[in-house]
Structures are given as C-alpha cells and as structure tokens.
Scaffold this motif. Sequence first.
Motif, mmCIF file in Angstrom:
data_model
loop_
_atom_site.group_PDB
_atom_site.id
_atom_site.type_symbol
_atom_site.label_atom_id
_atom_site.label_comp_id
_atom_site.label_asym_id
_atom_site.label_seq_id
_atom_site.Cartn_x
_atom_site.Cartn_y
_atom_site.Cartn_z
ATOM 1 N N LYS A 1 0.803 -0.952 -0.243
ATOM 2 C CA LYS A 1 0.234 0.231 -0.107
ATOM 3 C C LYS A 1 0.813 1.484 -0.312
ATOM 4 C CE LYS A 1 -3.279 -1.828 2.361
ATOM 5 N NZ LYS A 1 -4.582 -2.489 3.663
ATOM 6 N N TRP A 2 0.744 1.865 -1.154
ATOM 7 C CA TRP A 2 1.676 3.378 -0.718
ATOM 8 C C TRP A 2 0.385 4.465 -0.343
ATOM 9 C CZ3 TRP A 2 6.173 4.905 -1.637
ATOM 10 C CH2 TRP A 2 7.203 3.225 -2.405
ATOM 11 N N HIS A 3 0.711 5.493 -0.034
ATOM 12 C CA HIS A 3 0.120 6.671 0.970
ATOM 13 C C HIS A 3 0.706 7.970 0.500
ATOM 14 C CE1 HIS A 3 -2.378 4.597 3.645
ATOM 15 N NE2 HIS A 3 -1.318 3.399 3.415
ATOM 16 N N LEU A 4 -0.134 8.776 -0.403
ATOM 17 C CA LEU A 4 0.142 9.576 -0.836
ATOM 18 C C LEU A 4 -1.082 11.029 -0.247
ATOM 19 C CD1 LEU A 4 2.234 11.628 -2.484
ATOM 20 C CD2 LEU A 4 1.177 11.535 -4.527
ATOM 21 N N ILE A 5 0.336 12.315 0.855
ATOM 22 C CA ILE A 5 -0.465 12.885 1.409
ATOM 23 C C ILE A 5 0.586 14.177 0.901
ATOM 24 C CG2 ILE A 5 -0.698 10.958 3.320
ATOM 25 C CD1 ILE A 5 0.911 12.554 4.913
ATOM 26 N N ASP A 6 -0.799 15.302 1.290
ATOM 27 C CA ASP A 6 -0.617 16.814 1.240
ATOM 28 C C ASP A 6 -1.884 17.524 1.826
ATOM 29 O OD1 ASP A 6 0.418 19.448 0.028
ATOM 30 O OD2 ASP A 6 2.161 18.375 -0.926
ATOM 31 N N ILE A 7 -0.973 18.663 2.112
ATOM 32 C CA ILE A 7 -1.209 19.480 3.346
ATOM 33 C C ILE A 7 -2.392 20.728 2.463
ATOM 34 C CG2 ILE A 7 -0.195 21.669 3.440
ATOM 35 C CD1 ILE A 7 -2.335 19.989 6.131
ATOM 36 N N ALA A 8 -2.003 20.776 0.866
ATOM 37 C CA ALA A 8 -2.649 21.395 0.234
ATOM 38 C C ALA A 8 -3.880 20.528 -0.219
ATOM 39 C CB ALA A 8 -1.760 21.885 -0.889
ATOM 40 N N PRO A 9 -5.283 22.440 -0.500
ATOM 41 C CA PRO A 9 -6.239 21.037 -1.112
ATOM 42 C C PRO A 9 -6.467 20.053 -2.283
ATOM 43 C CG PRO A 9 -6.502 23.563 -1.877
ATOM 44 C CD PRO A 9 -5.433 23.057 -1.298
ATOM 45 N N ARG B 1 -3.329 3.038 -9.868
ATOM 46 C CA ARG B 1 -2.827 1.838 -9.399
ATOM 47 C C ARG B 1 -2.857 1.112 -7.669
ATOM 48 N NH1 ARG B 1 2.634 4.850 -11.693
ATOM 49 N NH2 ARG B 1 2.572 4.692 -13.484
ATOM 50 N N GLY B 2 -3.921 2.214 -7.674
ATOM 51 C CA GLY B 2 -4.143 1.472 -5.669
ATOM 52 C C GLY B 2 -3.136 2.835 -4.674
ATOM 53 N N ILE B 3 -2.614 3.970 -5.772
ATOM 54 C CA ILE B 3 -1.714 4.621 -4.637
ATOM 55 C C ILE B 3 -2.970 5.234 -4.063
ATOM 56 C CG2 ILE B 3 0.109 6.807 -4.372
ATOM 57 C CD1 ILE B 3 1.199 5.581 -6.843
ATOM 58 N N GLU B 4 -3.383 5.890 -2.158
ATOM 59 C CA GLU B 4 -3.899 6.333 -1.704
ATOM 60 C C GLU B 4 -4.220 7.252 -1.920
ATOM 61 O OE1 GLU B 4 -6.165 6.676 2.921
ATOM 62 O OE2 GLU B 4 -5.892 4.309 1.884
#
Length: 457
Positions: A204-212, A233-236
């Motif tokens: 599981k890959w998670h891509l997070i960012d504080i921007a909207p 691709r399954g990236i959350e």
Amino acid sequence: MNTVTRPRILVVGAGFAGVGCVRRLERRLAAHEADVTLVTPFAYQLYLPLLPQVASGVLTPQSIALSLRRSKRYRTRIIPGGAIGVDLDAKVCVIRTITDEIVNERYDYIVLAPGSITRTFDIPGLTDHAYGMKTLAEAAYIRDHVIAQLDLADASHDPDERAARLQFVVVGGGYAGTETAACLQQLTHNAVKRYPRLDPALIKWHLIDIAPKLMPELGDKLGREAQEILRRRGIEISLGVSIAKAGAEEVTFTDGRVVPTRTLIWTAGVVASPLIATLGEETIRGRLAVTPQLALPGRDGVFALGDAAAVPDLAKPGEDAVCPPTAQHAMRQAKVAADNVIASLRGGPVQPYEHRDLGLVVDLGGADAVSKPLGVELHGLPAQLVARGYHWSALRTNVAKTRVLTNWMLNAIAGDDFVRTGFQARRPAKLKDFEYTDAYLTPEQLREHVTGAEGRG
C-alpha cells in the motif's frame, strides 16, 4: 596581465544555476580577463528532475550525474567542499573542504547559487525517521531501502511486521512527491511478482499533502487526471492531511490515522540553502532578495540566482511575484548572471532577467504522464513523449543524453530489475544525514572566523 592582479570570480554551487553560469563565463571571458573558481562538494551537476527514476531503478545514478571534470577544455578551478559562510564586507567565502579543513576564499565577484535543501517542520520524529529525495545518495539509498522491505517482509514470520514493511508513505503532493510515489509504486508492483510468498494486496502506497489539490500548477483538469492515474494503480491519496508524528515503526497523520510503516519519504517542498542566512541580508521567504538583474542591492559584485534567490518575475507584472525554484528558471538565470558579471567586469550595462514559463511535465512512469507545454494539456503517451523529450533535451552533455536514452530503452525492452546494491548500512541513514544542515556558521561565528584569520595573516 599578471595572474595575481586578475579579478577573481567565485561561483558557489554546482546545480543548474551555478554550472550554467560557469560554463558561460568560460565561453565568453578570455583567459587573461579573470580567474573563475567553483565551490562544490561533488564534482558533478545533478539533473534533479530525474531523481525519482533513479530511485525506481529506471535510470542508473551515473546517468544523471554530469561530471564537471570530463572535458579538458574547461579552465575553472574546482574547490571540493561546501560554502558555510560568506562575509560580504571582507569579500571572503568560508569553505569546509571534503577533508574538513576550513579555508577562506577571497573574491572580487561572487555568484551565489547554493540551491536549496529539503524543507522540514517541527514535527516530532520527522528528521530522525524520514527519508528525503534531494540528493543522488538519497535516491540510491531509497531504492535499496524499498527493495529491502520486500526482502524483509518475505523473510518475516510476523504478519503485522510483514504488513508494516509493505506500507509506504510519501509526504508532498508537488512534482517531486507525486513522481516519487508513482515511480516507486510501479517498482514494488513489478517486484512483488518475484516474491511468491507475499500477497500483492498487502503493498500500500500513501501520498499525502496538506494542500487541497495535487500539483495545483497543472490546473484542475490535469490535476484530476494525475490523481486518477495514481488511484487506478492503488495509491491512496489524502489531501488536506500531513504528518503529526513520525516513529520508527509507524506514522501518525494529522487526521488521527496511524499507519504502521518503516518507510516515510518526505518531499514537502524546499527552502534556500542555510548559506543565505550567513549573509545577514534581506530575504523573502528565506530566499535572498535580489534585483531583476540578479544583483544584491547595495553590494557591488554580488549576484544570486536559482533556488536560493528571490528573483522578481517580470513576466508577471503587477503581481509582485518571484520566479519559482525550478530548473527551467535556474538554467536561464545562469546565462543572465554570467553576462551581468562580465558586464560589471568590463564596465558595461547589466540586463534584467525575464522568462515566461514554457510549461510543466510530470512523468508518472511507464506510459503515464501529464504535461502542459505552452499551455497545451496532454496526458498518456503524448504527455510522456513530451516529458521525456524535454528532460532529454535539457541534459547538458551528449554523454548524459546517450546514457539516459539507453537506460530508457533498456527498461522498456527488458523491464525492471530488482537488485539491492548493498548501499544500505545496518544503521539507517535518514533525511538529516544527507544534507549536512548543521555544517553552516552563524553570522557571529562567520565574523569571528574571518576577523581571526585576518589577524593571523
């Protein structure tokens, strides 16, 4: 003209800005007009936009590290070390060499292009447990680390440990973070097929960012397209979210989620090199405030450009904007900076820097990409051709172009390989170990050092 009396031009930094400036100075200055010196800890120029492809193994590290010593025709003296302070009054740059010797380098003209470092925040555990994506060593190390997680998960008898090792968190929804998550996810997706004991669903890959929004510069349409590619691709993807706490075996998000993981990759922007703080001059968001001519106001012979300089963006009149810290601007500022140094040396007029952005390219690996050349929105294979065509043409040497093109062709024909090189030591190296942010002098230490050296001299 006697060698001793020749003006001394010192260029700090071997990125797009520094190397571009040096090469133009060499072409346009006669050998008797000035001595040119370049300060850099590594005798190569790094093509930074392709680092995610090094991390994923599509490109070899050597292919994007362009040697500064390869050609015999260049006459610039290279000092292997890092500038840790500049005394503008004394016209002295303090350098820590790669042998840890502290030396003073005097100059008549100085071009400051020290680039940037990874921007961090006061988040518990961040610098102790996160990896960056700013240097060649980090990219090679992350590749080893990610493949190691597959090996360790395959060897583990603990289902919880196995699941944690197969979760990966990338913080930063800009170009670096998005491309890093995309390229590394593709690496693990292909690699897990060689591990019959591992359930691919555990990765599981998670891509997070504080921007909207993800990569807002692309616009809503292409931004949504990029998100859709990653989600397929399954990236959350989690927007409006950042890291509250980082630990050795888990990461806590600001929305309260706790993700068991051994891999936290931090790509949440950059800040100007700490060298800029040693000058004691006006800054704009940490970047040195300069004129459109790339000159430091009130200081003769001092120029700054690239990521470390807040250069007014004349292509956006009335907006009080500064040029973004991109390779596109750095390469073009280099030419103006070199020409203005030469003009100052010869007593001629200096020119302002102005450039209208040519567009954006985002390589998501394989045939996936989104690009916006000259405002034209592209996705899929056409965008990929534009993205790779732009990067290929921007490489400075034919050797680098040949290596990169060969790597791309070999990867397209033979696919990925999953060799772990062994760079990863038993003691993990994290973000704070690669960028040497504690090496710089304070303004007080700088003045004391320079004054002491003058007294001894």
